[in-house]
Design an enzyme around this catalytic site. Structure first.
Site, PDB file in Angstrom:
ATOM      1  N   ILE A  65      -5.680   3.701  12.191  1.00 21.58           N
ATOM      2  CA  ILE A  65      -5.584   3.041  10.894  1.00 21.58           C
ATOM      3  C   ILE A  65      -4.302   3.530  10.205  1.00 21.58           C
ATOM      4  O   ILE A  65      -4.345   4.323   9.270  1.00 21.58           O
ATOM      5  CB  ILE A  65      -6.829   3.310  10.004  1.00 21.58           C
ATOM      6  CG1 ILE A  65      -8.121   3.005  10.760  1.00 21.58           C
ATOM      7  CG2 ILE A  65      -6.753   2.459   8.733  1.00 21.58           C
ATOM      8  CD1 ILE A  65      -9.393   3.352   9.990  1.00 21.58           C
ATOM      9  N   PRO A  66      -3.141   3.077  10.702  1.00 15.77           N
ATOM     10  CA  PRO A  66      -1.899   3.455  10.027  1.00 15.77           C
ATOM     11  C   PRO A  66      -1.888   2.886   8.614  1.00 15.77           C
ATOM     12  O   PRO A  66      -2.309   1.751   8.395  1.00 15.77           O
ATOM     13  CB  PRO A  66      -0.801   2.841  10.893  1.00 15.77           C
ATOM     14  CG  PRO A  66      -1.468   1.962  11.872  1.00 15.77           C
ATOM     15  CD  PRO A  66      -2.931   2.201  11.837  1.00 15.77           C
ATOM     16  N   HIS A  67      -1.441   3.698   7.668  1.00 10.12           N
ATOM     17  CA  HIS A  67      -1.473   3.257   6.279  1.00 10.12           C
ATOM     18  C   HIS A  67      -0.389   3.937   5.466  1.00 10.12           C
ATOM     19  O   HIS A  67       0.169   4.951   5.887  1.00 10.12           O
ATOM     20  CB  HIS A  67      -2.849   3.536   5.659  1.00 10.12           C
ATOM     21  CG  HIS A  67      -3.258   4.980   5.725  1.00 10.12           C
ATOM     22  ND1 HIS A  67      -3.807   5.529   6.853  1.00 10.12           N
ATOM     23  CD2 HIS A  67      -3.165   5.973   4.821  1.00 10.12           C
ATOM     24  CE1 HIS A  67      -4.059   6.814   6.625  1.00 10.12           C
ATOM     25  NE2 HIS A  67      -3.667   7.115   5.406  1.00 10.12           N
ATOM     26  N   GLY A  68      -0.110   3.352   4.314  1.00 10.15           N
ATOM     27  CA  GLY A  68       0.879   3.929   3.420  1.00 10.15           C
ATOM     28  C   GLY A  68       0.921   3.198   2.100  1.00 10.15           C
ATOM     29  O   GLY A  68       0.381   2.102   1.955  1.00 10.15           O
TER      30      GLY A  68
END
Length: 155
Positions: A65-68
């Site tokens: 779950i890549p996030h930013g």
């Protein structure tokens, strides 16, 4: 928070091609920018890369779950991708990743960002959902699985 608030039918990629974690992040950034006006692909990629430097967003069971958070961005945005081949993502369980759920949020999103991450993780932990995602034939089937799963369950 229903997953529908930040995932729409056009934000599903049924066969993302990438061979490395970095390529996955680059492709997710490119896919997001194609769907959102006013975003800079390099800025999205750098934001994701910076978050990965803190620790892998590979949560296990083949899921990342890549996030930013992005300055000047005004809403939560989700994009789900099934990778055409599993990729080493330095996941917590050491397993390669074949399902990536990108989550972008406004810089000041705080609690909403955390709630959205929790919702995605909860949906992806539902019994049998990962197998159904991996077996889905196309983007509309993937979208239906994710949005149906997020519906409140009757007690």
């Amino acid at each position: 928070m229903p997953i529908l608030e930040f995932l729409d039918p056009d934000s599903v990629v049924p066969a993302l091609r990438a061979r490395t974690k970095k390529q996955v992040l680059q492709e997710l950034s490119a896919q997001a920018v194609r769907r959102l006006s006013g975003l800079d692909e390099r800025e999205v990629f750098e934001t994701l890369l910076q978050r990965e430097r803190l620790g892998s967003t590979g949560i296990g069971d083949g899921v990342a779950i890549p996030h930013g958070k992005l300055p000047g961005f005004d809403r939560l945005f989700g994009l789900v991708a099934r990778l055409d081949k599993p990729v080493d993502f330095e996941a917590l369980d050491g397993q390669p990743v074949d399902i990536a759920f990108l989550l972008l949020a406004p810089e000041g999103a705080g609690a909403d960002h955390l709630k959205a991450l929790a919702q995605v993780a909860r949906v992806l932990r539902e019994p049998g959902i990962l197998e159904r995602i991996r077996a889905a034939r196309d983007a509309s089937a993937l979208y239906a699985l994710l949005t149906h799963t997020s519906a409140p369950q009757a007690a």
